[in-house]
Write a protein that holds these residues in place. Structure first.
Motif, PDB file in Angstrom:
ATOM      1  N   LEU A 105       0.819  -1.211   0.000  1.00  0.00           N
ATOM      2  CA  LEU A 105       0.000   0.000   0.000  1.00  0.00           C
ATOM      3  C   LEU A 105       0.855   1.264   0.000  1.00  0.00           C
ATOM      4  CD1 LEU A 105      -2.818   1.283   0.151  1.00  0.00           C
ATOM      5  CD2 LEU A 105      -2.709   1.042   2.653  1.00  0.00           C
ATOM      6  N   GLY A 106       1.954   1.260   0.739  1.00  0.00           N
ATOM      7  CA  GLY A 106       2.744   2.482   0.881  1.00  0.00           C
ATOM      8  C   GLY A 106       4.113   2.437   0.252  1.00  0.00           C
ATOM      9  N   LEU A 107       4.410   1.420  -0.545  1.00  0.00           N
ATOM     10  CA  LEU A 107       5.740   1.307  -1.145  1.00  0.00           C
ATOM     11  C   LEU A 107       5.916   2.289  -2.302  1.00  0.00           C
ATOM     12  CD1 LEU A 107       6.391  -2.550  -1.343  1.00  0.00           C
ATOM     13  CD2 LEU A 107       7.143  -0.941   0.412  1.00  0.00           C
ATOM     14  N   SER A 108       7.152   2.765  -2.463  1.00  0.00           N
ATOM     15  CA  SER A 108       7.489   3.553  -3.642  1.00  0.00           C
ATOM     16  C   SER A 108       7.474   2.658  -4.873  1.00  0.00           C
ATOM     17  CB  SER A 108       8.884   4.158  -3.488  1.00  0.00           C
ATOM     18  OG  SER A 108       9.868   3.116  -3.497  1.00  0.00           O
ATOM     19  N   ILE A 135      -0.696 -10.985  -6.485  1.00  0.00           N
ATOM     20  CA  ILE A 135      -1.796 -10.476  -5.658  1.00  0.00           C
ATOM     21  C   ILE A 135      -1.191  -9.863  -4.408  1.00  0.00           C
ATOM     22  CG2 ILE A 135      -3.888 -11.041  -4.365  1.00  0.00           C
ATOM     23  CD1 ILE A 135      -4.344 -13.360  -6.323  1.00  0.00           C
ATOM     24  N   ALA A 136      -1.427  -8.592  -4.195  1.00  0.00           N
ATOM     25  CA  ALA A 136      -0.834  -7.895  -3.061  1.00  0.00           C
ATOM     26  C   ALA A 136      -1.428  -8.383  -1.744  1.00  0.00           C
ATOM     27  CB  ALA A 136      -1.061  -6.388  -3.194  1.00  0.00           C
ATOM     28  N   PRO A 137      -0.630  -8.450  -0.681  1.00  0.00           N
ATOM     29  CA  PRO A 137      -1.170  -8.776   0.632  1.00  0.00           C
ATOM     30  C   PRO A 137      -2.339  -7.856   1.003  1.00  0.00           C
ATOM     31  CG  PRO A 137       1.212  -8.846   0.698  1.00  0.00           C
ATOM     32  CD  PRO A 137       0.832  -8.296  -0.654  1.00  0.00           C
ATOM     33  N   ALA A 138      -3.379  -8.460   1.544  1.00  0.00           N
ATOM     34  CA  ALA A 138      -4.608  -7.747   1.926  1.00  0.00           C
ATOM     35  C   ALA A 138      -5.289  -7.094   0.730  1.00  0.00           C
ATOM     36  CB  ALA A 138      -4.331  -6.694   3.008  1.00  0.00           C
ATOM     37  N   TRP A 139      -4.879  -7.473  -0.496  1.00  0.00           N
ATOM     38  CA  TRP A 139      -5.453  -6.921  -1.736  1.00  0.00           C
ATOM     39  C   TRP A 139      -5.291  -5.412  -1.827  1.00  0.00           C
ATOM     40  CZ3 TRP A 139      -8.831 -10.543   0.888  1.00  0.00           C
ATOM     41  CH2 TRP A 139      -8.966 -11.777   0.257  1.00  0.00           C
ATOM     42  N   LEU A 140      -4.268  -4.851  -1.193  1.00  0.00           N
ATOM     43  CA  LEU A 140      -4.094  -3.402  -1.158  1.00  0.00           C
ATOM     44  C   LEU A 140      -2.882  -2.979  -1.989  1.00  0.00           C
ATOM     45  CD1 LEU A 140      -4.789  -2.706   2.633  1.00  0.00           C
ATOM     46  CD2 LEU A 140      -6.320  -2.267   0.695  1.00  0.00           C
ATOM     47  N   TYR A 141      -3.124  -2.041  -2.921  1.00  0.00           N
ATOM     48  CA  TYR A 141      -2.086  -1.548  -3.816  1.00  0.00           C
ATOM     49  C   TYR A 141      -2.025  -0.025  -3.712  1.00  0.00           C
ATOM     50  CZ  TYR A 141      -2.992  -6.049  -6.200  1.00  0.00           C
ATOM     51  OH  TYR A 141      -3.183  -7.369  -6.492  1.00  0.00           O
TER      52      TYR A 141
END
Length: 248
Positions: A105-108, A135-141
């Motif tokens: 979610l917060g990565l550059s 697939i991102a953890p917690a489905w958060l991108y």
């Protein structure tokens, strides 16, 4: 499966050496309803920095065996742990939609790209074939993750409400909420059980239904019973499918 048929896509999240016994139980439950290898696994390369897949040779062999039987293998982040600091809407998501596990979610852009590429290389080396997608953890991108997705060569990506080909976010391959369960608190468990019960009739019209289970689900008999009931309900009208079917 003919394109006109309804499909059920089922996945086991957080597949890592530290959860081997839990993954076994979930795979047994799913296969009892869907048949052998009719599900996906979401593989975490180093869960919370404590379970490096690169050092777990026995578990690597099991993943390769599952993949050779037909289980689809997705890259599921790198650490699955979120250490970023947030403000505004992103902070709300990080706090309320996951327990510190929305890693991407917060990565550059640069860091998301590095972790995606490293995860893809590791998982593909382990299974001896291309990964099914990311697939991102917690489905958060976050924005950085969305930008990086289109540069890594993944065939598919997924969030809570859709599946898409990276680079083609505006034309999803499947739409509708994922049916999943929460085990980390009594209140969250109760709400997830209620949603699953509602979803069993309400989501039947969807062409593609998605179910996702997690290692923590095995700790609560009520969740396991709900998972089984939900699998039974959807298999009456939806055939066990593969994510790759969406690309046909």
């Amino acid at each position: 499966m003919p394109a006109s048929e309804k499909r059920l896509l089922t996945s086991i999240h957080d597949v890592a050496p530290c959860f081997e016994s839990e993954v076994d139980r979930l795979a047994d439950l799913i296969e009892a309803r869907l048949g052998p290898a009719r599900f996906a696994m979401l593989v975490v390369p180093d869960h919370w920095g404590r379970a490096p897949l690169s050092q777990a040779t026995a578990f690597q062999a099991r993943l390769r065996g599952w993949a050779e039987r037909g289980v689809e293998m997705f890259v599921h982040g790198w650490f699955h742990r979120d250490t970023a600091q947030y403000q505004g809407a992103a902070g709300f998501k990080a706090k309320h939609m996951t327990a510190g596990e929305g890693e991407f979610l917060g990565l550059s852009h640069a860091e998301a790209l590095r972790r995606m590429r490293d995860g893809k290389a590791l998982v593909e080396d382990v299974i001896g074939m291309p990964a099914a997608g990311f697939i991102a953890p917690a489905w958060l991108y976050g924005p950085g993750a969305m930008q990086a997705l289109g540069e890594c060569g993944f065939a598919l990506a997924e969030d809570h409400f859709r599946v898409w080909q990276p680079g083609h976010e505006d034309t999803p391959l499947a739409k509708g909420p994922v049916v999943t369960w929460a085990s980390r608190s009594t209140m969250r468990t109760a709400s997830s059980l209620a949603f699953a019960a509602l979803a069993r009739p309400a989501l039947q019209p969807l062409r593609t239904v998605r179910l996702a289970v997690h290692p923590g689900d095995v700790t609560k008999p009520s969740i396991l019973a709900s998972v089984d009931a939900t699998l039974r309900a959807f298999t009456r009208r939806h055939g066990p499918g593969r994510y790759a079917d969406l690309l046909k």
